[in-house]
Design a protein around this motif. Structure first.
Motif, PDB file in Angstrom:
ATOM      1  N   LEU A 231      37.471  29.062  39.709  1.00  0.00           N
ATOM      2  CA  LEU A 231      36.713  30.305  39.827  1.00  0.00           C
ATOM      3  C   LEU A 231      36.724  30.813  41.266  1.00  0.00           C
ATOM      4  O   LEU A 231      36.856  32.022  41.510  1.00  0.00           O
ATOM      5  N   ALA A 232      36.593  29.898  42.215  1.00  0.00           N
ATOM      6  CA  ALA A 232      36.646  30.293  43.627  1.00  0.00           C
ATOM      7  C   ALA A 232      38.019  30.871  43.968  1.00  0.00           C
ATOM      8  O   ALA A 232      38.123  31.864  44.702  1.00  0.00           O
ATOM      9  N   LEU A 233      39.065  30.253  43.418  1.00  0.00           N
ATOM     10  CA  LEU A 233      40.418  30.763  43.661  1.00  0.00           C
ATOM     11  C   LEU A 233      40.598  32.161  43.076  1.00  0.00           C
ATOM     12  O   LEU A 233      41.191  33.049  43.706  1.00  0.00           O
ATOM     13  N   ILE A 234      40.077  32.373  41.873  1.00  0.00           N
ATOM     14  CA  ILE A 234      40.166  33.687  41.235  1.00  0.00           C
ATOM     15  C   ILE A 234      39.469  34.736  42.099  1.00  0.00           C
ATOM     16  O   ILE A 234      40.005  35.831  42.337  1.00  0.00           O
ATOM     17  N   ARG A 235      38.283  34.431  42.579  1.00  0.00           N
ATOM     18  CA  ARG A 235      37.539  35.410  43.378  1.00  0.00           C
ATOM     19  C   ARG A 235      38.192  35.647  44.736  1.00  0.00           C
ATOM     20  O   ARG A 235      38.100  36.741  45.286  1.00  0.00           O
ATOM     21  N   GLN A 236      38.862  34.616  45.225  1.00  0.00           N
ATOM     22  CA  GLN A 236      39.563  34.786  46.502  1.00  0.00           C
ATOM     23  C   GLN A 236      40.782  35.681  46.344  1.00  0.00           C
ATOM     24  O   GLN A 236      41.085  36.501  47.218  1.00  0.00           O
ATOM     25  N   THR A 237      41.500  35.535  45.240  1.00  0.00           N
ATOM     26  CA  THR A 237      42.749  36.277  45.053  1.00  0.00           C
ATOM     27  C   THR A 237      42.559  37.623  44.361  1.00  0.00           C
ATOM     28  O   THR A 237      43.315  38.561  44.613  1.00  0.00           O
ATOM     29  N   SER A 238      41.559  37.725  43.473  1.00  0.00           N
ATOM     30  CA  SER A 238      41.383  38.946  42.683  1.00  0.00           C
ATOM     31  C   SER A 238      40.127  39.723  43.037  1.00  0.00           C
ATOM     32  O   SER A 238      39.915  40.814  42.490  1.00  0.00           O
ATOM     33  N   GLY A 239      39.278  39.152  43.891  1.00  0.00           N
ATOM     34  CA  GLY A 239      38.050  39.841  44.275  1.00  0.00           C
ATOM     35  C   GLY A 239      36.845  39.277  43.555  1.00  0.00           C
ATOM     36  O   GLY A 239      36.953  38.750  42.438  1.00  0.00           O
ATOM     37  N   PRO A 240      35.658  39.393  44.167  1.00  0.00           N
ATOM     38  CA  PRO A 240      34.457  38.777  43.602  1.00  0.00           C
ATOM     39  C   PRO A 240      34.004  39.396  42.286  1.00  0.00           C
ATOM     40  O   PRO A 240      33.274  38.765  41.530  1.00  0.00           O
TER      41      PRO A 240
END
Length: 327
Positions: A231-240
């Protein structure tokens, strides 16, 4: 004398049982992990609503046996405990969104149960008739013989690549290149990650996980860490605020200590009325240990049980999801 002796024996059994049900239902989710107390806590905290109901039945029996005041007092404590649990769940939950003009994205999560004796053709027929966009399955070995049939409608797949099927993800829509992941954590094929790209819509980040039981210390921590990390990776790459859909068998209810803590850390909110899924035979009286959750701009518009007659010890969940057209 014999009646009095039987009454005393009944009271001696019912009174401690009622007290234990009330205390366990009200406090198990606060018992810390580890050692003997934590193990029992993790076994009991998902059962809190059932423990409160059982305590009320025991209180009724106590009243009939001549202890109405004590029974009333325990029943009030049980009602207060249940009310506190509901308020806590409601405070952390997210209400279902109203359906919008856009067609909702539909998904199914279903733990097939690896010893499911239902003919694979019937399982495939039920999935195809569901008409959903995305199918996520746990303990997916029973579906392996009919994967070619399913792939005529769901041509995009992650999982069932080796000798054993763990978590399986099937999609009508393509996955974004470089976002597909099948992870071995506490057991093989426990987590799937992908970015689904429906035509004409913003992409949807999808995570599917089958977690170990919460008292399997040394294993379940890795399962939770992996979910938080992805989930942290998703928010880092795609935005919060990227729309996220999380599904799976968490082996615990959303109000239980480990899942409540996990959802708080993950920034995910459970629905106000989770779907009871286990055991399947209990129907609406079961425990919601399977979850469909959303994060970012994604919203659930409907949740319903699915597949209760397909031979698993779990019921599945059918979900309708919406998110803004522009990510």
């Amino acid at each position: 004398m014999e009646f009095l002796s039987l009454r005393a024996l009944a009271l001696g059994a019912l009174l401690p049982a009622a007290l234990l049900c009330v205390l366990a239902g009200a406090t198990a989710r606060f018992w810390p992990d580890g050692a003997l107390v934590g193990t029992f806590g993790r076994m009991l905290d998902s059962l809190a609503p059932q423990l409160f109901v059982l305590s009320l039945l025991l209180c009724a029996a106590l009243a009939l046996l001549g202890l109405p005041r004590l029974a009333l007092g325990l029943a009030l404590l049980s009602a207060l405990g249940q009310g506190a649990l509901l308020m806590d769940q409601r405070g952390r939950a997210r209400p279902l969104a109203e359906a919008e003009t856009q067609a909702p994205f539909t998904a199914i999560w279903f733990n097939l149960y690896e010893q499911n004796a239902t003919p694979p053709e019937r399982l495939a027929e039920a999935i195809l008739q569901s008409g959903v966009d995305l199918v996520a399955l746990g303990e997916a070995d029973p579906i392996r013989p009919v994967l070619p049939l399913l792939e005529t409608v769901y041509p995009y797949r992650i999982g069932c690549e080796g000798r054993r099927c763990g978590v399986l993800l099937l999609s009508r829509h393509p996955f974004a290149p470089g976002t597909q992941e099948l992870a071995n954590i506490s057991r093989r094929e426990r987590l799937v990650r992908a970015r689904v790209e429906p035509e004409g819509r913003a992409p949807l980040e999808v995570l599917v996980e089958h977690m170990a039981k919460p008292w399997f210390y040394g294993f379940v921590e890795d399962d939770r860490w992996y979910l938080l990390d992805r989930l942290a990776l998703i928010r880092q790459t795609s935005g919060p605020e990227a729309p996220v859909l999380v599904m799976g068998d968490f082996n615990a209810a959303p109000w239980s200590r480990p899942i409540a803590m996990l959802l708080r850390e993950a920034g995910l909110a459970p629905p106000r009325r989770p779907v009871p899924t286990w055991p399947a035979a209990a129907g609406p009286l079961g425990v919601p240990i399977d979850q469909v959750l959303v994060g970012g701009h994604a919203r659930l518009t409907a949740l319903a049980p699915w597949g209760g007659d397909l031979g698993s010890n779990h019921r599945g969940i059918r979900a309708l999801v919406i998110w803004p057209e522009v990510g």
